[in-house]
Each structure stands twice: as C-alpha cells, then as structure tokens.
Scaffold this motif. Structure first.
Motif, PDB file in Angstrom:
ATOM      1  N   GLN A  46       0.756  -1.277   0.111  1.00 54.95           N
ATOM      2  CA  GLN A  46       0.112  -0.043   0.219  1.00 54.95           C
ATOM      3  C   GLN A  46       0.856   1.379  -0.058  1.00 54.95           C
ATOM      4  O   GLN A  46       0.332   2.389  -0.714  1.00 54.95           O
ATOM      5  N   GLY A  47       2.125   1.346   0.767  1.00 47.68           N
ATOM      6  CA  GLY A  47       2.953   2.331   0.755  1.00 47.68           C
ATOM      7  C   GLY A  47       4.113   2.215  -0.217  1.00 47.68           C
ATOM      8  O   GLY A  47       3.828   1.698  -1.465  1.00 47.68           O
ATOM      9  N   TYR A  48       5.178   2.628   0.101  1.00 55.18           N
ATOM     10  CA  TYR A  48       6.346   2.739  -0.729  1.00 55.18           C
ATOM     11  C   TYR A  48       7.354   1.692  -0.201  1.00 55.18           C
ATOM     12  O   TYR A  48       8.564   2.140   0.008  1.00 55.18           O
ATOM     13  N   SER A  49       7.316   0.698   0.475  1.00 63.18           N
ATOM     14  CA  SER A  49       7.999  -0.093   1.310  1.00 63.18           C
ATOM     15  C   SER A  49       8.070  -1.542   1.035  1.00 63.18           C
ATOM     16  O   SER A  49       8.742  -2.388   1.487  1.00 63.18           O
ATOM     17  N   PHE A  50       7.397  -1.970  -0.124  1.00 65.53           N
ATOM     18  CA  PHE A  50       7.803  -3.284  -0.812  1.00 65.53           C
ATOM     19  C   PHE A  50       8.824  -3.811  -1.197  1.00 65.53           C
ATOM     20  O   PHE A  50       9.777  -2.838  -1.746  1.00 65.53           O
ATOM     21  N   VAL A 395      -0.871  -5.274  -8.548  1.00 62.66           N
ATOM     22  CA  VAL A 395      -1.982  -4.256  -7.828  1.00 62.66           C
ATOM     23  C   VAL A 395      -2.363  -4.453  -6.670  1.00 62.66           C
ATOM     24  O   VAL A 395      -2.214  -5.490  -5.777  1.00 62.66           O
ATOM     25  N   VAL A 396      -2.187  -3.452  -5.858  1.00 65.05           N
ATOM     26  CA  VAL A 396      -2.900  -3.301  -4.262  1.00 65.05           C
ATOM     27  C   VAL A 396      -4.172  -2.787  -4.203  1.00 65.05           C
ATOM     28  O   VAL A 396      -4.454  -1.788  -4.680  1.00 65.05           O
ATOM     29  N   PRO A 651       5.278   8.198 -12.990  1.00 65.66           N
ATOM     30  CA  PRO A 651       6.280   7.230 -12.574  1.00 65.66           C
ATOM     31  C   PRO A 651       5.513   6.370 -11.748  1.00 65.66           C
ATOM     32  O   PRO A 651       4.353   6.430 -11.016  1.00 65.66           O
ATOM     33  N   SER A 652       5.882   4.865 -11.938  1.00 66.24           N
ATOM     34  CA  SER A 652       5.572   4.023 -11.151  1.00 66.24           C
ATOM     35  C   SER A 652       5.922   3.986  -9.781  1.00 66.24           C
ATOM     36  O   SER A 652       6.745   4.756  -9.317  1.00 66.24           O
ATOM     37  N   ALA A 653       5.078   3.149  -8.706  1.00 71.65           N
ATOM     38  CA  ALA A 653       5.300   3.013  -7.461  1.00 71.65           C
ATOM     39  C   ALA A 653       6.555   2.233  -7.244  1.00 71.65           C
ATOM     40  O   ALA A 653       7.581   2.639  -6.339  1.00 71.65           O
ATOM     41  N   HIS A 690       9.763   8.973   6.622  1.00 75.32           N
ATOM     42  CA  HIS A 690       8.584   7.658   6.838  1.00 75.32           C
ATOM     43  C   HIS A 690       7.788   7.917   5.902  1.00 75.32           C
ATOM     44  O   HIS A 690       7.592   9.058   5.271  1.00 75.32           O
ATOM     45  N   THR A 691       7.343   7.033   5.368  1.00 75.51           N
ATOM     46  CA  THR A 691       6.211   6.953   4.176  1.00 75.51           C
ATOM     47  C   THR A 691       4.880   6.826   4.721  1.00 75.51           C
ATOM     48  O   THR A 691       3.779   6.883   4.169  1.00 75.51           O
ATOM     49  N   ILE A 692       4.850   6.884   6.008  1.00 77.67           N
ATOM     50  CA  ILE A 692       3.346   6.551   6.859  1.00 77.67           C
ATOM     51  C   ILE A 692       3.375   7.608   8.047  1.00 77.67           C
ATOM     52  O   ILE A 692       4.220   8.086   8.790  1.00 77.67           O
TER      53      ILE A 692
END
Length: 990
Positions: A46-50, A395-396, A651-653, A690-692
């Motif tokens: 969901q965020g940018y930490s996968f 996809v999320v 830009p992609s995730a 942090h992204t959250i």
C-alpha cells in the motif's frame, strides 16, 4: 491426542520451575507469526516499502561458464518454518519466499554456438522458492520504548533458489538474492515479528528479553501433520527482577509450551505465557496483556483459554485479531487480464463492513489504465490485455472505512497475468545423448484444475507425471532421422478449457553454425527481427523458415522474421538452410513472443517540487518539529512527467520507492521501518523519513503560512502527489536545507528536485526544543469527593450528585483541633490538566535508571509510631486523549487504580475497590487521596509488607506524553513529613 498435550506439559512443569531465572516466558507459534508477516507484506504494498523486483545476471557454479538472466522477479510473502534446524541452541528459522512472477533465461554453457538451455516464465503456483535460514534478532528501544523483534533478510544464511535443478546453481542464484537484500534499504528488507513495550514499570513489565526458536515435538518428520511447526520463545526479565536468567539449551528438558490438543481437527492453542512462581501474585489481565504484547499494537490480542499453576503460573491461549481489526477477503489473489474478483471488508467477527471506499493501484505500471478498476461494491476488474503493459502487473486493493471517528485502511494484493496458465520452462533444448538430462515441467494450476498432458508428434522421449501439476520429459537416447526435432508438450485444464505448452528442441549433435541473434526474447505482435548467419560467404542460397510456432519470413531468402498479428503460441523456432555447391548447413535460433505490448516510458519531467504542509494546511518552504523524534514534518511532493506523444505517463510505485530526502550536501536521510513510530532515542540518527503518517499532532503554527505558488500541472494523469514525513532529534534551531531525488524514466536517470526549479525544490526544516512545563501551563485542583461527614462504603456505587464535593483552596492544614481533624475518612480528587494540550500517554516510572519497578501509590501515616492508625494513600484514574497507534500506557478504568502491593497494607476486604466518582477530562489525570483511621503503622513489621510500606513512602513518578509527542517526567508527593500537611498532594515536573 497429540504428543504434546496440555496435560503432558503440566506434568513436565509440576513441582518445579521451568523459568531458568527469567520472570516470564511467552511463546507464539508459526501460524501467528506467518499471519503477521502476511499482513506486513500486504500493508507495505500500500505504501512505498515493498520489496522491488529483482533483475540481474548470475554466474553459475554448477555449470561452467554459464550465466542465468533473471528479470522482474517478484518475491511473495516471507513464511517461517521450523522443520530444518530450529533448536534452542541455534535459534534459526527457515524462511521461504515464493517466486511470484518474472522470467529466467539460461544459455547452454561450454559450446561453440549459443543456444537456449532453458527459458521460463514464473507463476507462483509453479512452486519455485527462495529459501534461507535466519536468526531472529532484537532491536531494543524505540520512540515509545518498544523493543522490536526483527527479521532482517540480509542477515540470512544458506540462500538457495530452486528455479534451476542443479543444487550448485540454486546456491549461486540464492547468493545473488542475498547480495540484493544487502543493497536494499532497511524498510524494504526488514520485517517485524513483534514488539515488547519495555517502558512500563509494573513488577511484571518487560525490561529485557532474549529470543530463541524451538521446533515443536515431531515437527521434523515430513509425514507428520505438524511438519515444520514451532515457535518463537521470548525470555523476559521483568521489572521485578534485578538480573536476567540463563537460556536453556537443546536437550535440557525445557518443554515446548504450546499444547497440540485439537477440537474437531482444529488446534485449540497457538500461544502460551508463563510467569515465575515468585511473581504470580501480580498476574492480572493488564499484566498478561503487557507480557503478550509481542504483537503489532492494536492488530492482534492474546485471548486466554485456560490457566494452571503446576508451580509457575501458565496461561494457554490464542493470538487472534483485535475487536477493531478489519481484514479483506481474499487477501491475495491471481487474475488473468480482463477478469474480475469481488473483495469484501470484514470485521473481527467476519461480518461484511459497509460504507467502504475502494481503490486499486498498480505497483509496476506507469499508466492509470494498467491498474484496472474497482467498483463501490468491491468488484475489481483487471485491465485488459491491451493496457496491461507487462507480463505481470502487481495491484494493491485498498479499502478505507470511517468508524467511530477513526479511519481504518486495509489492503489486499492482486497479481494480474496476461497468460494465467503457463508451463515452465516454456523453452528448452537438449543434445541427444546416452544419458539424457530430464526436463521437469511445472504448470500453473488451482485446486480445481483437471490437467491432461500430451506430447506432440513425432512422439519421441518419455513423459511422466509425478504430481498433477508437474511432468518430467526425458529425451530419447538415439539420434533422430532429422538433425533437429521439436517436441511440444501441452497441458490442458478441463476445468477452465485452457491450455499451455512447452517447446523442447532436440539436436542430434552440437551446433557448429552461428546465427545472429541466437535467441530473441519479448518479441511483440507484428514486430520484425532481422537474422543473419555468421558463415555467409556471399555465395550460395539461403532459405529461412519457421519450423515450429508462429510468424513468417515473407521473403525466404531474406532473414527478416515477422511476428504474427495475434500471438497464440509463445515460442517459434526459426531455421536457415544455406546451400552451396551441393552442401547444406543449417542455422537455428529461437524467438519468444509476448502477448502484451510494452507500456510507454516517460523521458522527462515538468515538475518535481517539495513543500511543507503545516498544521493549518498551508504550503510553505519552512517546517518545524519538536526534537522528540516522534512529531513529524509533513512534506507534499508533486512529480509531473512530460507527455510522450498523446500518452499520459507517470512514475510507477517501484520508481517512487527510490524517492529520498537529501541533505544539502547530497547525503541521504535514512528512512524508518514502517512499524516504527519515530527515531529511537539515544541513537546517532538525528533526521529520518517515513512513508506513513503517525497520529501525533503537527507543530502548531501561529499564523497562516506564505508560499510561492506551485506550477499548475499540465496533465493530472501524468502527475503523482504524495506525502513524505520527517522526524528529527537534531539540536534545537540547527535548521537544515533539504531537497529530494528519485530514479526513473526510460534511461533510469536520477532526478533532483532542485534541477527544474530550485526555490520549489528545497525546504528548510528546524528542530524546536521540547518546552519545559511552567506552573501557569497546568492546573492541579483539589476536589473533595467525600468530606468525612458521610462514610462511603468501599464497594458502594458512586456518590449521588448532591454529595459530590466542594472545591477547596489549597491552603495549609488547619491547626490541630479544627473541624478537619474530626473528618477521619475522606476522599479527595486532585485533577491534573494541561491548559493548552492534552495527555496521550501516561506511564508510571522510577526516579532513576537503577532498575526495579515503579510504584503507583504513595502513602503517609500521621506519625511513625507503631500504634499510629491515621493513614493516607493515593490512587489514580485517567482519560487518555487517544492517538492512533500510540499506546496510552495506563489503561482507562471505571474504578480507581492503586499500586498492586497496597493491599498488603490496606487489608480490609473491598477497601481498594472504589468507582471513579467523576471521570477525568479527556487528556487529564486524577490522583485520588484517601484518608482513613484503620491502618496501623506497626502491622507492617516483616517480609513483603515491611518492604512495601517503606517503598510506598516515596513519591510517585510518571512519564506523560502530550499530543505533540513530547515526554515529561512528573512527580506527585505528600509534603515532607516535618511539614505535617497531610491533607494536600503536590505535583512538579522534573
């Protein structure tokens, strides 16, 4: 009955301690842990930490001079197993991560002419895995004194990846993934298995802990129903212990504390908590909750099933979702392009939630269409093949709902494939020999699949079927009539009426004639490719043909291959016969065709700006935060690409995952883990991102901010807007200038926010000193709840409104003999409130770092004479200003709370069960002061009662945190004994 029943465990614990000197032990099995890991894996999408896709070339060890090319390898959720070498001595667990998607290509090494040995497209159900062994580790302390139990993938050992059959090749590919994990930032490679709150100071509050892994009895046997089962064992030094214990070794007789009893085939227990015999008198629901807090706060809770006291106290139970936890079903799913799936948001009881706002976001696509669409009722439809742009799109799916003034966000993952059914490998080649190397084939399938395997004509070699979704093809041992033979192996699924094929190219001997290129991958429909033969003398004739698959040479004398307008077969084999003076030589190449069109690349930016978004919602170039490491500065980032022709691309995730905040000298500000609330106190980190967003209030601004206007985006579909959050513990007023960068675009270029517009591409951020509390910033008001004229029984309900007390001025005690001396039993509330802020967290503590546990009450006798019975003592209650994700510390209760040891002094039954007569204001605390005439000083003359009497004579101390993340140390006390002012409590901040 299993081999490790509840009764068997109690027999092992009977009459002796299993604690090895530790105050408490908690055990959680792999089911709970793996559920937690899955939740993190999905939440990070969901965020940018996968974990981003892996791409690279790996030199193999099992095949001399061989190189394997891996592209777009996506890894699935990590899962823990204890089947291999988990033991109390080694404390290792095995981690497996399925390979979800991607492609693998290996050229046959050691031959004069290049040929494809194996090429495959990966799907998760094919069963390929990355496997490693890892030792769990502990990171003690965080902004909320949370000790993190982490799993850092870069610290793993014995990496293997079974996408190739040779073990040495598997080890080489595994080592490449280890190197890859080492290159990732901490928030992508580290998973949190749990947290322990070490800031509490109850006798049973965790203060120090050690982690071991333990295999369940019999779980090493492959045929066992519990194969691979086991648990994480947490040994805890509690605040009441001055020293930690020793760790048991394998074979020491330390029991596996989770029973394997079942009801109707379902395990009854998944966790256990053990408390040392000497501390069992402190055990209560609150203490069990704290000991079981090896959990993500608020996500799951320990639910007791039953307890026993064979010697130590043991509580057997389960870890289940909290009552507020929501979940999406299904949590992870695969779909073919254009197909649909219905998602539901369920509460903890499994009941569908209404009023959900659904969104769908692609992680690796640059166009909005590629993400597909989701309806207001949760029906997701994957993008059609013409829009998908990749072999696989991740996809999320996110569901957001508003409940009880809170926002809940839950996510699920979808893998969208162009071809849902794929056989791996899709292309192989072999030289016919006496000892042929078999080819293991695996097909994507589901539990409903009804597979049939067939071999094309000429039917040479053998085909076996060890499992329903795998086949083994063994080439023939004798030469064929033709130099080359093509075998098409097809798997047909009757349940879906779909089929997929694998092409095997057999040669009677090694190739001697080169063609360029020797293979082509990812060729699209209608595209052209020119082939040339290396041994062309300029004479003779050439005849180009397609001997297997689709496509054509429109002029057979010219090596220009044209792909079909519609791709139905994934592999084509092309051949050139060169004839000169009656001699024919043959050249071979392979073409792998894709059924999707590549999405367009963006090449340049229109906008890359950052602004501070302050507490009033205004944009500015300057931001402020208290230097407590918890409060955030919110940065608004806008990135807009230039159109490519008429195409709107963004830009992609995956590209946005590379977004970094930079100091003015270009060095990177490190990101935090998604599970961390802020910077760990005492570390060398002074700035972090942090992204959250956390729930701590932003720094208050006194007036509207002023900002230069932002450029108006030319195309909203080409624009990405996101927020980045900054924490600081840097020295006050040492402001710093920051800008940003990220990597992306057709050339994989590094872009800087200051390049397009320097003034809009940087911000100045300033740490602010945590303010000291002044006396005019709070109130501490005494209110008599019972003034002594009416004796309230301890277990009575709250006083009626007419008996609620009067507020009295805080004046010195009247002279002896005055009216007050005749009021022998009174209750007064001292209500503490900040004037301009509220308290979000309240935790009792000690006055120094010498260890031990905190006291929650303070006491005072009229004198220290043995016969003295006039006695005063304090209690407390409070009403937290709740912040999402921030533990409130002491829980809100309907009854006044007291130090758990006070009942050794106040022995009258029910005397400490007193309802809260008037609740505290939100964010406020009540300290109650009770005066009675029936507690004799001399009764506490030995043992624990004497220790408690002397300990409770001291002041009480508490840490309080306001809504802005600032912590303060509070002292509450009676006046000094010589003052003889028994009526009043005093508060001060240290």
């Amino acid at each position: 009955m299993g081999t490790n029943s509840r009764n068997e465990i109690l027999n092992q614990m009977a009459g002796k301690s299993v604690m090895s000197g530790w105050g408490a032990i908690t055990v959680f099995n792999r089911t709970r842990i793996n559920r937690f890991l899955e939740q993190q894996y999905i939440t990070r999408m969901q965020g940018y930490s996968f974990i981003p896709a892996f791409k690279g070339a790996v030199t193999l060890e099992g095949n001399a001079s061989a190189t394997v090319q891996l592209e777009s390898i996506m890894l699935g959720k990590p899962l823990l197993s204890f089947a291999d070498e988990a033991s109390l001595d080694e404390s290792y667990a095995t981690v497996t991560m399925n390979m979800v998607s991607g492609t693998v290509l290996m050229m046959q090494p050691g031959e004069r002419v290049a040929r494809v040995a194996t090429s495959l497209r990966i799907r998760e159900s094919q069963g390929y895995q990355l496997k490693l062994r890892i030792k769990l580790s502990v990171v003690a302390g965080s902004i909320n004194d949370q000790g993190l139990v982490i799993m850092d993938l870069k610290e793993g050992v014995d990496f293997t990846c079974d996408v190739l059959p040779d073990y040495l090749d598997q080890a080489a590919i595994g080592l490449a993934f280890k190197d890859y994990f080492e290159s990732l930032p901490v928030y992508q490679r580290v998973f949190v298995l749990g947290m322990l709150d070490v800031s509490q100071y109850d006798p049973l509050a965790p203060k120090e802990f050690a982690i071991l892994t333990q295999r369940a009895p019999g779980a090493e046997k492959i045929a066992a129903s519990n194969y691979g089962d086991g648990g994480v064992v947490v040994f805890i030094r509690v605040a009441g212990d001055k020293e930690k214990g020793v760790l048991p070794s394998e074979g020491s007789g330390f029991p596996y504390l989770i029973p394997d009893d079942e009801e109707e085939g379902v395990s009854i227990y998944s966790a256990a908590i053990v408390v040392a015999e000497k501390w069992k008198r402190y055990v209560g629901d609150e203490q069990i909750s704290k000991l079981s807090s090896l959990l993500y706060p608020g996500a799951e809770v320990f639910e007791s099933k039953d307890t026993a006291t064979p010697h130590d106290y043991v509580n057997f139970g389960n870890v289940n979702p909290a009552s507020t936890q929501l979940a999406i079903e299904p949590s992870m799913v695969t779909l073919q392009a254009g197909k649909s799936e219905t998602f539901k948001l369920l509460d903890a009881q499994g009941v569908p939630v209404t009023g959900v706002v659904w969104t769908a976001k692609s992680l690796n696509s640059r166009t909005l269409n590629a993400a597909g669409s989701i309806s207001s009722s949760g029906v997701y439809t994957a993008a059609d093949q013409e829009y998908i742009g990749h072999d696989t799109v991740r996809v999320v799916i996110t569901g957001t709902v508003y409940q009880e003034d809170r926002v809940f966000t839950v996510s699920a993952g979808v893998s969208v494939f162009v071809d849902n059914m794929v056989v791996a490998p899709q292309l192989s080649s072999r030289i016919i020999e006496q000892n042929p190397k078999p080819i293991k084939l695996s097909v994507t399938s589901t539990s409903r699949s009804q597979l049939t395997w067939t071999l094309s004509q000429p039917d040479v070699g053998t085909l076996e079927f060890p499992t329903p979704n795998t086949a083994i093809y063994t080439p023939p041992t004798f030469e064929q009539a033709e130099f080359e033979t093509v075998q098409i192996i097809t798997a047909y699924d009757a349940s879906t009426d779909q089929s997929a094929s694998s092409t095997v190219l057999l040669f009677n001997d090694f190739l001697t004639s080169k063609v360029s290129p020797s293979y082509v991958r990812h060729m699209k429909r209608s595209a052209s490719q020119l082939f040339e033969i290396a041994d062309d003398t300029g004479e003779g004739t050439k005849h180009w043909s397609v001997i297997s698959g689709e496509g054509e040479f429109k002029d057979p004398s010219v090596g220009e291959f044209t792909a079909p307008d519609t791709v139905t077969a994934s592999v084509s084999i092309v051949k050139c016969d060169w004839i000169y003076q009656g001699l024919t030589r043959s050249f071979y190449s392979t073409v792998e065709l894709d059924r999707f069109e590549d999405e367009p690349d963006w090449k340049d930016l229109n906008t890359f700006s950052i602004r501070v978004l302050d507490s009033r919602g205004s944009l500015t170039d300057a931001g402020y935060a208290y230097r407590n490491g918890l409060q955030q500065i919110k940065l608004a980032v806008v990135i807009e690409t230039k159109k490519v022709g008429q195409d709107s691309i963004r830009p992609s995730a995956e590209e946005l995952q590379t977004l970094r905040l930079l100091f003015s000298n270009g060095s990177v500000v490190d990101p935090l883990l998604p599970e961390q609330s802020g910077i760990i106190p005492g570390t060398s980190v002074s700035w972090a991102t942090h992204t959250i967003a956390n729930s701590v209030h932003l720094y208050p601004v006194s007036s509207a901010s002023v900002s230069a206007s932002l450029p108006v985006p030319l195309d909203e579909e080409s624009t990405v807007r996101l927020e980045i959050y900054v924490h600081t513990t840097a020295p006050a007023k040492e402001n710093s200038t920051f800008h940003m960068s990220f990597i992306g675009g057709a050339l994989n270029k590094t872009w800087y926010s200051t390049e397009l517009n320097e003034s809009l591409g940087k911000v100045t951020l300033t740490p602010i000193e945590i303010p000291k509390i002044q006396e005019n910033e709070f109130t501490f008001v005494r209110t008599e709840i019972d003034d002594g004229t009416r004796l309230v029984s301890a277990d009575s309900s709250a006083p009626s409104q007419q008996h609620l007390a009067r507020t009295v001025a805080l004046e010195p005690e009247p002279e002896p003999g005055s009216e007050y001396d005749f009021k022998l039993r009174t209750i007064a509330y001292y209500e503490f409130n900040f004037l301009n802020r509220k308290i979000a967290s309240f935790k009792f503590t000690t006055d120094q770092d010498s260890g031990g546990f905190a006291r929650k009450s303070t006491v005072r006798w009229e004198s220290r004479l043995q016969e003295e019975t006039m006695f005063s003592y304090t209690g407390y209650a409070w009403n937290p200003a709740l912040l999402e994700g921030i533990p409130e510390g002491e829980p809100k209760k309907n009854h006044l709370q007291f130090d758990p040891d006070l009942n050794l002094l106040v022995t009258k039954e029910g005397a400490l069960t007193i309802p809260v007569a008037r609740p505290a204001a939100v964010g406020g605390i009540i300290f109650s002061m009770h005066r009675t005439d029936d507690v004799r000083y001399g009764d506490a003359k030995e043992g624990e009662a004497l220790i408690v009497r002397d300990a409770l004579y001291d002041s009480i101390f508490a840490n309080v945190m306001d809504e802005y993340g600032c912590w303060y140390l509070m002292e509450v006390s009676f006046p000094e004994e010589k003052v003889h002012d028994r009526e009043n409590l005093a508060v001060r901040f240290l």
